[in-house]
Design a protein around this motif. Structure first.
Motif, short mmCIF file in Angstrom:
data_model
loop_
_atom_site.label_atom_id
_atom_site.label_comp_id
_atom_site.label_asym_id
_atom_site.label_seq_id
_atom_site.Cartn_x
_atom_site.Cartn_y
_atom_site.Cartn_z
N ILE A 72 0.75 -1.13 -0.13
CA ILE A 72 -0.08 0.14 0.10
C ILE A 72 0.80 1.36 -0.08
N HIS A 73 0.57 2.43 -1.09
CA HIS A 73 1.37 3.29 -1.12
C HIS A 73 0.44 4.60 -0.63
N ILE A 74 1.02 5.21 0.30
CA ILE A 74 0.19 6.46 0.60
C ILE A 74 1.09 7.91 0.71
N THR A 75 0.30 8.67 0.10
CA THR A 75 0.89 9.83 -0.27
C THR A 75 -0.04 11.03 0.03
N LEU A 76 0.57 12.29 0.54
CA LEU A 76 -0.33 13.38 0.65
C LEU A 76 0.64 14.57 0.48
N LEU A 77 0.19 15.69 -0.23
CA LEU A 77 1.12 16.88 -0.34
C LEU A 77 1.53 17.57 1.17
N GLY A 78 2.73 17.62 1.20
CA GLY A 78 3.35 18.02 2.58
C GLY A 78 3.79 17.13 3.56
N TYR A 79 3.69 15.81 3.23
CA TYR A 79 3.85 14.84 3.90
C TYR A 79 4.83 13.54 3.43
N GLN A 80 5.78 13.03 4.09
CA GLN A 80 6.52 12.14 3.43
C GLN A 80 5.92 10.88 2.94
N SER A 81 6.06 10.26 1.67
CA SER A 81 5.24 9.24 1.40
C SER A 81 5.54 7.89 2.08
N LEU A 82 4.72 6.99 2.16
CA LEU A 82 5.11 5.79 2.93
C LEU A 82 4.70 4.54 2.10
N LYS A 103 6.52 16.98 5.96
CA LYS A 103 7.95 17.21 5.34
C LYS A 103 8.28 18.88 6.13
N ALA A 104 9.75 18.98 6.05
CA ALA A 104 10.09 20.18 6.18
C ALA A 104 10.75 20.89 4.85
N ILE A 105 9.95 22.05 4.66
CA ILE A 105 10.36 22.25 3.20
C ILE A 105 10.91 23.72 3.29
N ALA A 106 11.96 23.86 2.72
CA ALA A 106 12.81 25.20 2.87
C ALA A 106 12.43 26.03 1.39
N LEU A 107 11.59 27.12 1.18
CA LEU A 107 11.31 27.54 -0.07
C LEU A 107 12.64 28.33 -0.40
N GLU A 108 12.99 28.27 -1.71
CA GLU A 108 14.16 28.90 -2.10
C GLU A 108 13.84 30.37 -3.06
N GLU A 109 14.49 31.32 -3.03
CA GLU A 109 14.19 32.70 -3.68
C GLU A 109 13.80 32.28 -5.06
N VAL A 110 12.72 32.96 -5.38
CA VAL A 110 12.39 32.94 -6.82
C VAL A 110 12.36 34.38 -7.39
N VAL A 111 12.96 34.46 -8.59
CA VAL A 111 13.15 35.78 -9.18
C VAL A 111 12.31 35.64 -10.44
N VAL A 112 11.53 36.53 -10.52
CA VAL A 112 10.48 36.63 -11.72
C VAL A 112 11.11 37.89 -12.64
N ARG A 113 11.28 37.52 -13.86
CA ARG A 113 11.88 38.36 -14.95
C ARG A 113 10.78 38.66 -15.62
N LYS A 114 10.54 39.93 -16.39
CA LYS A 114 9.69 40.24 -17.30
C LYS A 114 10.80 40.72 -18.49
N TYR A 115 9.74 40.51 -19.66
CA TYR A 115 9.93 40.75 -20.89
C TYR A 115 10.06 42.39 -21.14
N ASP A 116 11.18 42.75 -21.75
CA ASP A 116 10.96 44.52 -22.05
C ASP A 116 10.21 44.38 -23.39
N LEU A 117 8.96 44.98 -23.19
CA LEU A 117 8.15 45.23 -24.28
C LEU A 117 8.28 46.36 -24.79
N THR A 118 7.69 46.69 -26.06
CA THR A 118 7.95 48.22 -26.51
C THR A 118 6.44 48.74 -26.33
N GLY A 119 5.41 48.03 -26.53
CA GLY A 119 4.03 48.39 -26.62
C GLY A 119 3.48 48.42 -27.90
#
Length: 255
Positions: A72-82, A103-119
């Motif tokens: 039997i495989h048991i899963t749930l988001l935020g928990y270690q599978s068993l 689970k102990a989850i450390a979130l990494e920094e996320v950098v959002v880059r935009k497109y240099d649009l002219t219009g």
């Protein structure tokens, strides 16, 4: 002679019913948090051997078709599978309490880059990268999915694997026919199918196929699926893609 036939039919019927009962045997359990000891709802429970699924209710309770030695495989988001093996005492004594660890989850920094649009639409449309991938549909899903940039290559790669025994696809498909049959069985179970539609971690597929998650990506690359599909598709789409490639492999191998 007539009485003998009646008694034979009677005992045959009882034996058949007993056999059906054994085949349709179910186990029950309650899943709790190992820290708070509170019940965990909406945990996904899958019998890997029979490819049957279940979900825990608000009290953490579930029941699922299983026999002794099934996994039997048991899963749930935020928990270690068993993974839990079905034992004789579980079948005889009834409900079992199973603990999941958060689970102990450390979130990494996320950098959002935009497109240099002219219009200006004519200029900006050329600045945004464009991928020309083929789109295909999967039965049961509301939207299509992408495969590689050149669809004929998928055919040639599968064909090449048949004539080249060292090819990764040849080795994988040839050694795991039972596991690949499970993928087909998974789509017949509504609970399992809904679970795979909501998952993106490849864990359930890896467990059923007995491979590493990285191998799944390599299989899809050999079948010429695009990188964007491999990264963004849900597990149901990934399962369907592998099954599709396997069907091509079987057809070509027969020829």
């Amino acid at each position: 002679m007539r009485y003998f036939a009646v008694f034979f039919l009677f005992f045959f019927t009882i034996g058949t019913q007993a056999q059906d009962k054994t085949l349709a045997q179910k186990v029950t359990g309650t899943i709790i948090n190992d820290n708070t000891l509170l019940p965990i709802s909406n945990a996904n429970v899958i019998n890997i051997n029979k490819v049957k699924g279940s979900v825990t209710n608000a009290r953490g309770y579930f029941e699922i078709e299983a026999a002794v030695n099934d996994t039997i495989h048991i899963t749930l988001l935020g928990y270690q599978s068993l993974r839990v093996r079905v034992t004789n005492d579980w079948v005889k004594n009834g409900d079992a309490k199973i603990q999941l660890t958060e689970k102990a989850i450390a979130l990494e920094e996320v950098v959002v880059r935009k497109y240099d649009l002219t219009g200006y639409l004519e200029v900006d449309s050329k600045l945004i990268p464009e991928k020309e991938n083929y789109r295909y549909s999967i039965s049961g899903l509301p939207q299509g999915y992408e495969v590689g940039e050149s669809s004929p290559n998928a055919f040639s790669r599968v064909l090449g694997s048949i004539f080249n025994p060292a090819d990764m696809l040849y080795n994988f498909f040839g050694k795991k026919p039972k596991e690949l049959k499970r993928l087909k069985a998974m789509k017949k179970d509504d609970t399992v199918r809904r679970l795979l539609e909501s998952k993106f971690d490849r864990e359930t597929i890896a467990v059923l196929l007995g491979v590493d998650k990285k191998e799944i990506a390599e299989i899809l690359q050999r079948c010429n699926y695009s990188e964007s599909f491999i990264k963004t598709a849900n597990d149901l789409q990934i399962m369907d893609a592998i099954s599709e490639c396997y069907e091509e492999y079987k057809v070509l191998k027969k020829k």
